[in-house]
Design an enzyme around this catalytic site. Structure first.
Site, PDB file in Angstrom:
ATOM      1  N   GLY A  95      40.536  29.753  80.850  1.00 42.22           N
ATOM      2  CA  GLY A  95      40.431  30.681  79.723  1.00 42.22           C
ATOM      3  C   GLY A  95      41.418  31.824  79.858  1.00 42.22           C
ATOM      4  N   GLY A 150      42.331  34.477  76.996  1.00 40.55           N
ATOM      5  CA  GLY A 150      41.298  35.338  76.431  1.00 40.55           C
ATOM      6  C   GLY A 150      41.362  36.749  76.993  1.00 40.55           C
ATOM      7  CD  GLU A 185      42.751  29.865  76.178  1.00 36.14           C
ATOM      8  OE1 GLU A 185      41.699  29.609  75.573  1.00 36.14           O
ATOM      9  OE2 GLU A 185      42.857  30.790  77.001  1.00 36.14           O
ATOM     10  N   PRO A 215      26.738  37.126  87.221  1.00 34.85           N
ATOM     11  CG  PRO A 215      24.769  38.189  86.560  1.00 34.85           C
ATOM     12  CD  PRO A 215      25.355  37.345  87.657  1.00 34.85           C
ATOM     13  CG  HIS A 245      28.091  43.343  76.407  1.00 34.95           C
ATOM     14  ND1 HIS A 245      26.797  43.515  76.845  1.00 34.95           N
ATOM     15  CD2 HIS A 245      28.857  43.203  77.526  1.00 34.95           C
ATOM     16  CE1 HIS A 245      26.776  43.468  78.174  1.00 34.95           C
ATOM     17  NE2 HIS A 245      28.012  43.287  78.610  1.00 34.95           N
ATOM     18  CE  LYS A 252      27.294  39.395  77.134  1.00 36.15           C
ATOM     19  NZ  LYS A 252      28.056  38.389  77.904  1.00 36.15           N
TER      20      LYS A 252
END
Length: 271
Positions: free
Chosen positions: A8, A11, A34, A123, A155, A159
């Site tokens: 990713g 991003g 990606e 996390p 956030h 998200k």
């Protein structure tokens, strides 16, 4: 030198990870990927992250560059992380995973893979957040069942999972310290008329707005006083640098499932 691959990579978090890899001593970028339909496939990963050309093209499958990296960093989505898990398990490569929103079955699959490879699963890889987790354990052990506990997180509007993985982990730490099962005591949002708040419940509230990087507050409310433990991130680099620290730490560890408490040496229980 530890060669990392970043999934990713184009991003918001992926670009921060590339920037962090380029400045972190002992780590170098080896590969970057990606999603297959991205118009950036083939682009130089360094130029995408605005750190200058690195001569590392974005690919749609890290399996094509499996010889170019020793460890994979994944902050994507559960389905992507699970595909990368298979690749790393088959190739015997370590993983650092910051993806959230895994199902119970997916977490079990990660646990099984950790029998064969070392995995850091967290996390939130911010040092500050993980210090907060230790403070939450301390607060819950002292305050016990004499307070109402609420967790508020905010956030950015993009998200997709709610509550955040960090908020859930905070809830787990508090619940475990108090001898509760979070699945049984969590309340996610409130609406309409309800009976009086059960003392043993742990409430969660989520905000999604603008470009908020990440904010978490745990409230311990008693009669006459309130304690709040908060963390506010102003840049994704705090997570990216934490991921580099985790990568360096796990690179020589035996197979197993680790988290940032292991990485930071914070596992000693509070009395």
């Amino acid at each position: 030198m530890i060669r990392v691959a970043i999934s990713g990579a184009a991003g918001r978090m992926g670009r921060s990870l590339i920037q962090a890899a380029c400045q972190y001593e002992g780590i170098t970028l080896g590969a970057a990927s990606e999603y297959p339909d991205s118009h950036l496939i083939g682009s130089d990963a360094g130029e995408v992250a605005r750190v200058g050309a690195l001569q590392i093209p974005l690919v749609d499958d890290l399996g094509k560059n499996k010889e170019a990296f020793d460890l994979l960093i994944d902050f994507t989505r559960p389905e992507v992380s699970m595909a990368n898990l298979v690749l790393c398990r088959d190739q015997g490569k370590a993983m650092v995973v910051g993806t959230t929103g895994f199902t119970k079955e997916q977490r079990q699959e990660i646990t099984r893979a950790a029998i064969e490879i070392p995995i850091v699963l967290a996390p939130n890889m911010s040092v500050g957040v993980n210090l907060c987790l230790k403070l939450l354990e301390m607060a819950a052990s002292v305050l016990k069942d004499d307070v109402d506990i609420e967790i508020i997180e905010a956030h950015h509007r993009h998200k997709v999972d709610s509550p955040s993985g960090t908020a859930l982990r905070m809830g787990e730490v508090v619940a475990e310290t108090l001898g509760r099962n979070l699945d049984q005591c969590a309340i996610y949002g409130r609406q309409g008329l309800r009976s009086e708040r059960p003392r043993e419940s742990i409430g969660f509230s989520s905000l999604r707005a603008g470009d908020i990087v990440g904010e978490h507050t745990v409230i311990f409310a008693a009669e006459g006083e309130r304690i709040e433990i908060s963390h506010k991130a102003s840049s994704r680099m705090t997570f990216a640098l934490g991921a580099m620290r985790a990568s360096q730490w796990v690179s020589d560890k035996p197979p197993g499932l680790y988290d940032m408490q292991d990485v930071l040496g914070l596992l000693k229980k509070v009395n």
